[in-house]
Design an enzyme around this catalytic site. Structure first.
Site, PDB file in Angstrom:
ATOM      1  CG  ASP A 214     -17.998  84.016 -65.731  1.00 27.07           C
ATOM      2  OD1 ASP A 214     -18.019  84.462 -64.565  1.00 27.07           O
ATOM      3  OD2 ASP A 214     -16.966  83.532 -66.254  1.00 27.07           O
TER       4      ASP A 214
HETATM    5  C1  LIG Z   1     -11.580  91.932 -70.361  1.00 26.84           C
HETATM    6  C2  LIG Z   1     -12.509  92.859 -69.632  1.00 26.84           C
HETATM    7  C3  LIG Z   1     -13.259  92.428 -68.542  1.00 26.84           C
HETATM    8  N1  LIG Z   1     -14.091  93.289 -67.876  1.00 26.84           N
HETATM    9  C4  LIG Z   1     -14.889  92.843 -66.718  1.00 26.84           C
HETATM   10  C5  LIG Z   1     -16.270  92.312 -67.088  1.00 26.84           C
HETATM   11  C6  LIG Z   1     -16.674  91.581 -65.823  1.00 26.84           C
HETATM   12  O1  LIG Z   1     -17.344  92.522 -64.975  1.00 26.84           O
HETATM   13  C7  LIG Z   1     -15.337  91.161 -65.194  1.00 26.84           C
HETATM   14  C8  LIG Z   1     -15.161  89.656 -65.184  1.00 26.84           C
HETATM   15  O2  LIG Z   1     -15.752  89.111 -64.035  1.00 26.84           O
HETATM   16  P1  LIG Z   1     -17.087  88.271 -64.001  1.00 26.84           P
HETATM   17  O3  LIG Z   1     -16.887  87.195 -62.968  1.00 26.84           O
HETATM   18  O4  LIG Z   1     -17.485  87.852 -65.382  1.00 26.84           O
HETATM   19  O5  LIG Z   1     -18.212  89.295 -63.506  1.00 26.84           O
HETATM   20  P2  LIG Z   1     -18.289  90.193 -62.199  1.00 26.84           P
HETATM   21  O6  LIG Z   1     -17.745  89.463 -61.004  1.00 26.84           O
HETATM   22  O7  LIG Z   1     -17.707  91.549 -62.497  1.00 26.84           O
HETATM   23  O8  LIG Z   1     -19.851  90.420 -62.035  1.00 26.84           O
HETATM   24  P3  LIG Z   1     -21.008  89.316 -61.769  1.00 26.84           P
HETATM   25  O9  LIG Z   1     -20.378  87.969 -61.573  1.00 26.84           O
HETATM   26  O10 LIG Z   1     -21.744  89.787 -60.559  1.00 26.84           O
HETATM   27  O11 LIG Z   1     -21.856  89.379 -63.011  1.00 26.84           O
HETATM   28  O12 LIG Z   1     -14.313  91.770 -65.998  1.00 26.84           O
HETATM   29  C9  LIG Z   1     -14.216  94.613 -68.286  1.00 26.84           C
HETATM   30  O13 LIG Z   1     -14.953  95.396 -67.666  1.00 26.84           O
HETATM   31  N2  LIG Z   1     -13.503  95.034 -69.371  1.00 26.84           N
HETATM   32  C10 LIG Z   1     -12.653  94.234 -70.061  1.00 26.84           C
HETATM   33  O14 LIG Z   1     -12.031  94.695 -71.050  1.00 26.84           O
END
Ligand SMILES: Cc1cn([C@H]2C[C@H](O)[C@@H](COP(=O)(O)OP(=O)(O)OP(=O)(O)O)O2)c(=O)[nH]c1=O
Length: 192
Positions: free
Chosen positions: A69
């Protein structure tokens, strides 16, 4: 043969694990992502990653399950994913010209134990004009990402400096994850 499962719907997390050329499945399940506001950012991301990993682990016993997360924290305020364009604008505007921290929590639920950890990375944004912010939102990139940006895409242009783990900002601190997977008993095959 040990079974490895990535408990995530994030294409970035999948890509980072695929880079290691190991065999794994992807399986995600919806979990409640509300958290106790009294928790610290590190505790929040470890708790949410653990919920994700445990939910999948219940359906796949005797497997190694990885949950993760990511949240963005600016001046002690937690930024998750933006609800809409106005929310994305407001998040990026707040991040403009400032330093924030990205916390990614990882939980590995193994047959015998569970390991949880988090990685904090500090990111500094350039001072951004309204025009730049709007052009960035037009790319569509902010919407499924914590803090409304993706460092690995067009969002790379917003970032002036980073102190920590780039892959953790993308959603999975891959290097520490592999080390902890080994500690949990998973044998890493370094083959294609
Ligand atoms: C800050 C930042 C976040 N992110 C993404 C990572 C995570 O996928 C998302 C944060 O949401 P999360 O809730 O961590 O994850 P998710 O809903 O995408 O996937 P799952 O819960 O099924 O594992 O933001 C990037 O891709 N690049 C970035 O620079």
């Amino acid at each position: 043969m040990q079974n490895l499962i990535l408990a995530s719907s994030s294409p970035r997390r999948k890509e980072l694990l695929e880079n290691l050329h190991i065999t794994f499945e992807v399986s995600s399940s919806d979990v409640d992502e509300n958290f106790d506001p009294a928790l610290t950012p590190g505790e929040i991301v470890m708790e949410l990653s653990s919920r994700k990993a445990r939910a999948v682990s219940m359906k796949h016993q005797n497997s190694f399950v990885i949950g993760a997360d990511t949240i963005v924290v600016l001046d002690e305020i937690v930024l998750g994913k933006p609800k809409d364009r106005a929310d994305a604008y407001s998040m990026i505007k707040k991040l403009s010209g400032k330093e924030h921290s990205v916390y990614t929590g990882v939980s590995i639920v193994a047959p015998e134990n569970e390991i949880k950890f988090y990685v904090k990375t500090d990111v500094v944004f350039w001072e951004l004009s309204d025009e730049e912010i709007n052009a960035y939102i037009d790319t569509g990139e902010p919407f499924d990402k914590a803090g409304a940006y993706g460092i690995q895409g067009f969002g790379s242009m917003l970032v002036k400096k980073i102190d920590g783990d780039y892959f953790s900002v993308m959603g999975l601190p891959i290097s520490k994850t592999v080390r902890e997977l080994r500690n949990a008993g998973y044998v890493m095959p370094f083959s294609k």
